[in-house]
Design a protein around this motif. Structure first.
Motif: not given
Length: 187
Positions: A106, A110, A126
């Motif tokens: 993650t 990100d 996103k």
């Protein structure tokens, strides 16, 4: 000739898998093609997608994406060891090697999305869903009703592997294929 109404996707960002796992998953793709006629995505190198396909505006280049990743992502030392635990599916649509999700994935996703958006505002966004890393074997053209059988065959392989997440690769569309244009080393 049929013309699509959606914008032409030009780039995506992913992590290339090591050669031994790539060869195994290419064999799985071959099986899906021979057994079920699946061809979608088979021209794309085996990878885990970090940033799904998007259209890069004309004023930006692949080099701009690479510079952004080099400047904003690579110095953070986000390389890690990932784990594949056999196969899974997204409904009847996508069969994939099940890469175990986690905070490292993650954060890598990100930070990569943030770097791309800082360098090329508005080119992508996103994803709001929880990140599920995966190595696609077959998608979009899996015939209805065969996924359970195909998963059983794949899971007989007992694909359980650790692999280094040691690159961020920029893919660019060349005709109907996606080619790895720049692969940047993670530490």
């Amino acid at each position: 000739m049929k013309k699509n109404n959606f914008t032409q996707q030009t780039h995506f960002i992913g992590v290339l898998l090591p050669e031994d796992i790539t060869l195994t998953l290419e064999d799985c793709r071959r099986y899906m093609r021979e057994a079920y006629g699946c061809k979608s995505g088979h021209g794309t190198p085996i990878h885990v997608t970090l940033v799904p396909p998007f259209q890069l505006q004309e004023e930006y280049s692949t080099e701009d994406l690479a510079r952004a990743i080099e400047k904003d992502v690579l110095p953070k030392g986000l390389g890690f060891t990932a784990h594949i635990d056999n196969f899974n599916a997204f409904g009847d649509r996508t069969l994939f090697a099940n890469v175990v999700a986690g905070d490292e994935w993650t954060r890598l996703r990100d930070e990569t999305v943030k770097a791309i958006l800082n360098a090329c505002p508005g080119c992508t966004k996103k994803d709001q869903k929880p990140f599920q890393p995966h190595g696609t074997v077959a998608n979009r053209d899996v015939p209805a009703g065969v996924m359970i059988e195909a998963l059983q065959v794949m899971n007989e392989l007992k694909l359980v592997e650790d692999f280094p997440v040691d690159n961020i690769t920029i893919f660019e569309r060349r005709g109907s294929r996606w080619d790895a244009q720049a692969s940047l080393t993670l530490s």
